[in-house]
Design a protein around this motif. Structure first.
Motif, mmCIF file in Angstrom:
data_model
loop_
_atom_site.group_PDB
_atom_site.id
_atom_site.type_symbol
_atom_site.label_atom_id
_atom_site.label_comp_id
_atom_site.label_asym_id
_atom_site.label_seq_id
_atom_site.Cartn_x
_atom_site.Cartn_y
_atom_site.Cartn_z
ATOM 1 N N SER A 1 -37.029 -35.899 23.503
ATOM 2 C CA SER A 1 -36.898 -34.446 23.342
ATOM 3 C C SER A 1 -36.676 -34.056 21.893
ATOM 4 O O SER A 1 -35.908 -34.689 21.177
ATOM 5 N N ASN A 2 -37.375 -33.024 21.512
ATOM 6 C CA ASN A 2 -37.109 -32.376 20.228
ATOM 7 C C ASN A 2 -37.190 -30.878 20.501
ATOM 8 O O ASN A 2 -38.179 -30.217 20.207
ATOM 9 N N MET A 3 -36.128 -30.378 21.118
ATOM 10 C CA MET A 3 -36.132 -28.990 21.584
ATOM 11 C C MET A 3 -35.013 -28.213 20.905
ATOM 12 O O MET A 3 -33.951 -28.759 20.614
ATOM 13 N N GLN A 4 -35.301 -26.952 20.690
ATOM 14 C CA GLN A 4 -34.249 -26.114 20.142
ATOM 15 C C GLN A 4 -34.444 -24.659 20.559
ATOM 16 O O GLN A 4 -35.570 -24.193 20.727
ATOM 17 N N LEU B 1 -31.586 -30.138 21.621
ATOM 18 C CA LEU B 1 -31.611 -31.327 22.464
ATOM 19 C C LEU B 1 -32.622 -32.263 21.812
ATOM 20 O O LEU B 1 -33.829 -32.123 21.994
ATOM 21 N N GLU B 2 -32.095 -33.184 21.032
ATOM 22 C CA GLU B 2 -32.987 -34.019 20.229
ATOM 23 C C GLU B 2 -32.620 -35.484 20.392
ATOM 24 O O GLU B 2 -31.452 -35.858 20.270
ATOM 25 N N GLY B 3 -33.619 -36.281 20.653
ATOM 26 C CA GLY B 3 -33.394 -37.724 20.805
ATOM 27 C C GLY B 3 -34.288 -38.285 21.881
ATOM 28 O O GLY B 3 -35.209 -37.614 22.371
ATOM 29 N N GLY B 4 -34.013 -39.509 22.254
ATOM 30 C CA GLY B 4 -34.816 -40.134 23.295
ATOM 31 C C GLY B 4 -34.043 -41.232 23.993
ATOM 32 O O GLY B 4 -33.198 -41.902 23.384
ATOM 33 N N ALA B 5 -34.288 -41.402 25.274
ATOM 34 C CA ALA B 5 -33.600 -42.451 26.034
ATOM 35 C C ALA B 5 -34.412 -42.801 27.265
ATOM 36 O O ALA B 5 -35.118 -41.954 27.823
ATOM 37 N N THR B 6 -34.309 -44.057 27.659
ATOM 38 C CA THR B 6 -34.899 -44.521 28.912
ATOM 39 C C THR B 6 -33.787 -45.142 29.749
ATOM 40 O O THR B 6 -33.028 -45.972 29.246
ATOM 41 N N ALA C 1 -25.292 -39.801 23.977
ATOM 42 C CA ALA C 1 -25.334 -40.291 22.593
ATOM 43 C C ALA C 1 -26.772 -40.349 22.081
ATOM 44 O O ALA C 1 -27.046 -40.015 20.924
ATOM 45 N N PHE C 2 -27.676 -40.727 22.955
ATOM 46 C CA PHE C 2 -29.076 -40.835 22.528
ATOM 47 C C PHE C 2 -29.774 -39.473 22.478
ATOM 48 O O PHE C 2 -30.668 -39.251 21.670
ATOM 49 N N ILE C 3 -29.389 -38.588 23.392
ATOM 50 C CA ILE C 3 -30.017 -37.256 23.428
ATOM 51 C C ILE C 3 -28.905 -36.212 23.444
ATOM 52 O O ILE C 3 -28.622 -35.596 24.477
ATOM 53 N N PRO C 4 -28.257 -36.016 22.323
ATOM 54 C CA PRO C 4 -27.131 -35.075 22.321
ATOM 55 C C PRO C 4 -27.581 -33.629 22.487
ATOM 56 O O PRO C 4 -28.572 -33.211 21.878
#
Lengths: 483, 182
Positions: free
Chosen positions: A222-225, A302-307, A336-339
């Motif tokens: 996600s790279n949302m704002q 909401l920025e980051g990535g996780a699986t 932590a990965f997608i704060p």
């Protein structure tokens, strides 16, 4: 809290019910001073004009593309769930939108220069609300169907694109009859932002794939704002029971609308060029500008990535800490990965720049000779320019949007009846409708000018099925420039 | 001119006054159901054969841990029904019992699923448990679950070693639930 949220949502929803910004009926309608707002380089046949405060210019446009109210709410006996699925979820694309604009002129006037009558100056204040919301196709599918049975399908987060704002615009325009065949103009604008929300640069995806260890893997990149300005203070008023909502919000709007909120600057440019005795080309660029949002900012990211593949217990490591909370560890890991974060960083938005280009041909003289003469600006007055009975022409309009420019093409015919009445009919094609027929009328009774315009008249046959409707009217006092 | 203007005004007025619309029923919105089905992995457990042998007792593993996924307020209030799928794979040299229990906040057992699987080579054991449907188990089991207890029992010996490389017992699981958003 619940009520306040609903009120804010209703207010924003109200913006979404407003639509597009094309004023093709008004463009180059010289009998109406408001047309100068669409082309500061229009030929100006006035000595001066004064709008009636709050009544000189009101425009309201509403519509949707791809779907109408009737498509969903017609009392046709069909199941609304089927209609929503067929016509919205499966029927709309990410280019479909609900968007709009309203404009209320607070103050508007203009006057011709005394020492340099080739100059015409205009000034005023108007309030504007703009909103656009594109259909978030993948997110809608996710909301209605979920991710089950959608293995390896990437739900595109960039489908979320929305923006809206309320602002006051203070403007001063200069119009100059540069030569017998060229009129140019410019308008400086100061924007005073009341509220703004903006979420149009999102990126990322959500996908469910076969897991490496477990059955499924869920991946969010996600790279949302969402950036907002002016909304928090409104929410605070609505949440505070000790403050009357109406007066509290009015106070905020007044303060922020008169230089107490966000500020910006912009420019309109335009020209009219006479290419033959009765043919003109004209063009204008409106709202070349930006806003700097610096007050009452609240942004969300909401920025980051996780699986993730669920809670994982791999022995013997999982027994090392008898107090281990595997679920909370997983939640913490994701956060932590997608704060999901908030900030109050200032931001800049660009105004939705609009372009108009047009050609007009006059014919059927009515009154004094309108022959093309080698004369100066003084002849480019009401006497010479507005003496033709008929005008035909075409226009092109484009506006910069989050998903690229939107274009509309218009053909029009205008008929003048002396100094008392001018009528215009138009046919416009744009993304909302291919059958947009509009009518406009300008009435002149002494110095009083009253105009009325309505768009997409065929849509009135079934308003609920219409994708587009607009309405404009206003009252001005005009002193015509006579030589 | 008068005739033309009268016609124009009449048309404009008529369009505004006579504008019509098909009958709309906005109450239909009450009938709109937004019920997505969400799917994700739930729990993965990996137990090496070496760990089982070293424990030296039949009940080689038991562990209770917090599991808050189902008691998240939004999920608990809106879940309608769903299925939990399990896959148990055993490449060790011994038959095993693996039990998963759903516990409420008071530690009470709400539901138990027991998997008995033969020693390797054996097929992967697949099982689906339905909740919330007329023939399924009570959905309240899911919404009341706040912890999971896992138990592993060795039904064989503590010395043999499987001929399969890196012998383990694996429990895989995923959940698929319908959630009412509206």
């Amino acid at each position: 809290m619940r009520n306040s949220s609903l009120l804010i949502l209703s207010a924003l929803g109200g913006l979404f019910l407003l639509q597009a910004q094309n004023k093709q009926l008004l463009y180059d309608f010289q009998e109406i001073p408001q047309s100068l707002m669409l082309n500061p380089g229009m030929q100006t046949p006035y000595d001066w004009h004064a709008g009636i405060p709050f009544l000189s210019g009101f425009s309201f446009q509403a519509g949707t593309s791809g779907i109408s109210v009737n498509d969903i709410f017609a009392n046709d006996g069909l199941d609304i769930n089927d209609k929503v699925r067929q016509r919205a979820i499966n029927g709309l694309s990410i280019r479909d939108e609900i968007s709009g604009v309203y404009q209320i002129e607070v103050l508007y006037g203009g006057f011709r220069g005394r020492n340099n009558p080739e100059n015409y100056f205009s000034f005023g204040i108007y309030n504007e609300g703009v909103g656009i919301n594109y259909w978030p196709s993948d997110l809608a599918v996710l909301a209605f169907d979920g991710n089950a049975g959608q293995l390896n399908r990437r739900f595109d987060l960039s489908h979320l694109k929305t923006r809206g704002e309320l602002l006051n615009v203070f403007h001063f325009g200069w119009n100059r009859n540069w030569s017998r065949d060229l009129t140019v103009g410019a308008r400086a604008k100061i924007y005073s932002g009341i509220l703004n929300f903006h979420s149009s640069t999102n990126d990322g995806y959500f996908v469910t794939t076969p897991g490496v260890n477990n059955i499924l893997a869920s991946t969010l990149v996600s790279n949302m704002q969402l950036r907002t300005s002016g909304l928090q203070s409104i929410k605070d008023v609505l949440d505070d029971d000790s403050i009357d909502n109406t007066s509290g919000i009015s106070s905020i709007f007044t303060k922020r609308g008169f230089f107490g909120g966000d500020l910006g600057m912009g420019l309109d440019l335009g020209f009219t060029y006479q290419i033959s005795s009765s043919t003109y080309v004209m063009g204008s660029l409106l709202d070349l500008g930006l806003m700097y949002h610096s007050g009452d900012i609240r942004n969300f990211t909401l920025e980051g990535g996780a699986t993730i593949e669920g809670v994982e217990l791999i022995l013997p490591d999982a027994l090392e800490d008898p107090n281990a909370d595997f679920w909370q560890d997983l939640v913490d890991q994701i956060e932590a990965f997608i704060p999901f974060e908030e900030n109050t960083n200032n931001y800049v938005t660009f105004r939705p720049t609009k372009f108009y280009g047009a050609i007009r041909h006059n014919f059927g003289e009515d009154g004094p000779s309108g022959e093309w003469c080698d004369c100066n600006y003084l002849t480019n007055s009401k006497d010479s320019n507005l003496t033709y009975k008929n005008s035909v022409g075409g226009q092109i309009y484009a506006i910069n949007r989050p998903r690229g420019p939107q274009v509309a093409v218009t053909a029009f015919y205008q008929r003048r009846f002396g100094n008392a009445l001018a009528l215009r009919g138009s046919y416009t094609v744009d993304k909302f409708t291919y059958t947009n027929i509009g009518l406009a009328a300008s009435f002149q009774a002494g110095p009083v000018n009253f105009y009325l315009m309505a768009d997409n008249l065929l849509g009135y046959q079934n308003l609920a099925a219409s994708h587009y409707a607009s309405f404009q009217f206003g009252i001005n006092i005009i002193s015509w420039h006579v030589n | 001119m008068k005739i033309f203007s009268k016609i124009f005004l009449s048309v404009l007025l008529a369009l505004n006054l006579m504008a019509c619309s098909d009958e709309q029923d906005f109450n239909q919105i009450d009938d709109l159901n937004i019920i997505p089905t969400a799917e994700a992995s739930l729990l993965f457990v990996e137990i090496p054969e070496e760990f089982i042998n070293e424990s030296g007792v039949p009940d080689f593993y038991t562990q209770t841990f917090n599991f808050g996924a189902f008691e998240e307020q939004f999920f608990a209030e809106n879940v309608l029904d769903g299925v939990i799928s399990y896959e148990v794979e055993n490449t060790t040299s011994k038959p095993l019992d693996v039990t998963i229990e759903f516990l409420d906040a008071g530690g009470n057992v709400l539901d138990t699923e027991r998997f008995t699987i033969d020693e390797a080579p054996t097929a992967v054991l697949l099982r689906e448990i339905t909740y919330g449907t007329p023939t399924g188990r009570d959905i309240n089991i899911i919404t009341s679950t706040s912890a999971i207890r896992l138990t592993g029992v060795n039904l064989g010996d503590n010395t043999s070693v499987s001929g399969i490389p890196e012998p383990v017992v694996l429990l895989r699981s995923s959940a698929m639930f319908r959630i009412r958003l509206k």
